[in-house]
Design an enzyme around this catalytic site. Structure first.
Site, mmCIF file in Angstrom:
data_model
loop_
_atom_site.group_PDB
_atom_site.id
_atom_site.type_symbol
_atom_site.label_atom_id
_atom_site.label_comp_id
_atom_site.label_asym_id
_atom_site.label_seq_id
_atom_site.Cartn_x
_atom_site.Cartn_y
_atom_site.Cartn_z
ATOM 1 N N VAL A 17 -3.063 101.988 64.948
ATOM 2 C CA VAL A 17 -3.674 101.525 64.171
ATOM 3 C C VAL A 17 -5.215 100.632 63.958
ATOM 4 C CG1 VAL A 17 -3.932 101.384 61.192
ATOM 5 C CG2 VAL A 17 -2.123 102.546 62.352
ATOM 6 N N CYS A 18 -6.187 101.034 63.198
ATOM 7 C CA CYS A 18 -7.560 100.068 63.588
ATOM 8 C C CYS A 18 -7.750 99.773 64.293
ATOM 9 C CB CYS A 18 -7.090 99.774 62.182
ATOM 10 S SG CYS A 18 -8.375 98.286 61.499
ATOM 11 N N VAL A 19 -7.649 98.213 65.071
ATOM 12 C CA VAL A 19 -7.980 97.793 66.313
ATOM 13 C C VAL A 19 -7.264 97.856 67.356
ATOM 14 C CG1 VAL A 19 -9.928 96.525 64.716
ATOM 15 C CG2 VAL A 19 -8.070 94.972 65.254
ATOM 16 N N ALA A 71 -8.744 105.211 62.460
ATOM 17 C CA ALA A 71 -9.816 104.483 62.114
ATOM 18 C C ALA A 71 -9.343 103.261 61.786
ATOM 19 C CB ALA A 71 -11.173 105.137 61.757
#
Length: 332
Positions: A117-119, A170
């Site tokens: 998830v995300c970074v 993202a």
């Protein structure tokens, strides 16, 4: 008493983004509530030790088990969140703890499906799990990911990307989109749609920066309209004329038009086109079907009609949409 479902392990570490950790369990909890026959997921939080973990929001979270304990179990899905730091100029940089990277690499060996998830994608990349794969991350760290891991094909546009058994998400809130996509894969899109309705969000947002989102169908207040919508879904490859829909609902064509306007804020023909486009989007994302086959399956009549509908509703062509949002690898 609930039956344990598929084991889903969420990785915890100091400074982790809070929503990355708490968002997915909310989706999976609603899954269990919305289904009668699916066991759903057994969600656990794993960390290096059993000590409380302080998230980026300052909220402390308690692990359910250690990484070492998780490594003794068969894991269905490993979910890896991320963490960032911001410098004096407000530039964002993803943080990667080598210890966490090592444990993620170990746990991935016992996992059917790995997600970030995300970074969190930076952790997967450091663990070598994204080598030769297409992946996404938060737009603010996409250049960092590409520079540090040239072996990864970084695409910052989609909300999430699936490349084989590895999924990457993202922006922070995309943890909900990715979680819904996992539910759709494991339990079917109708189930994921019910969960999405409870969250009052889209069933699937393929892109954050691009405006390709199709809103979640509004929830009607009458059984008649729900039956009509199910009728459209079941007969999406047919003509679905105004007369046919009116006959299925046992009302006049004029009354049917009034019902759609009052309940869904649209016309029957516009609703049918929207449903056809949704079905076509799914086929473009997840199959190798030709445009001719998709045209027939979705009831567009002609390929030109399909293309015009995509331009009107998504401001793109079907082939461009497939190129950008395809979730299965090309054959050959």
């Amino acid at each position: 008493m609930t039956t344990p479902g598929r084991l889903l392990v969420i990785v915890l570490f100091e400074g982790v983004d809070l929503l990355d950790v708490t968002g997915p369990p909310e989706v999976f909890a609603l899954l269990r509530r919305e289904t009668d026959d699916a066991d759903g997921y057994e969600v656990v939080l794993a960390a290096e030790s059993m000590a409380p973990v302080t998230t980026s929001a300052g909220v402390r979270v308690l692990p359910d088990l250690t990484f070492a304990e998780a490594a003794t179990r068969r894991i269905d899905t490993l979910l890896v969140p991320g963490s960032v730091e911001t410098d004096a100029d407000r530039r964002v940089r993803a943080l990667v703890d080598p210890v966490v990277v090592g444990w993620v690499r170990t746990l991935a060996e016992r996992t059917r499906r790995v997600t970030s998830v995300c970074v969190g994608a930076h952790i997967l990349a450091a663990a070598g799990l994204l080598d030769g794969r297409r992946a996404t991350t938060h737009w603010s760290t996409a250049q960092q990911l590409a520079a540090e891991h040239p072996e990864v094909e970084v695409d910052a546009d989609p909300i999430f990307i699936r490349d084989g058994d590895v999924w990457t998400g993202a922006g922070i809130s995309s943890c909900l989109d990715l979680s819904l996509a996992l539910v759709a894969e494991d339990f079917g899109e109708p189930t994921a749609l019910r969960v999405a309705r409870q969250l009052v969000m889209y069933l699937k947002r393929p892109s954050g920066q691009s405006q390709f989102s199709v809103p979640l169908e509004p929830v009607s207040t009458t059984r008649r309209v729900e039956d009509l919508r199910h009728y459209v879904t079941r007969h999406i490859d047919g003509p679905l004329t105004l007369a046919e829909l009116a006959a299925s609902a046992h009302v006049s064509e004029r009354q049917l038009t009034r019902i759609f306007k009052a309940e869904l804020g649209t016309t029957p023909s516009a609703y049918v086109e929207s449903a056809r486009v949704e079905r076509a989007r799914h086929l473009l994302e997840s199959t190798d079907a030709t445009l001719e086959r998709i045209t027939s399956t979705c009831g567009f009549g002609t390929t030109d009609t399909l293309i015009r509908a995509f331009r009107r509703r998504l401001d793109t062509t079907p082939m461009e949409y497939r190129r950008r949002f395809r979730t299965v690898p090309d054959n050959g």
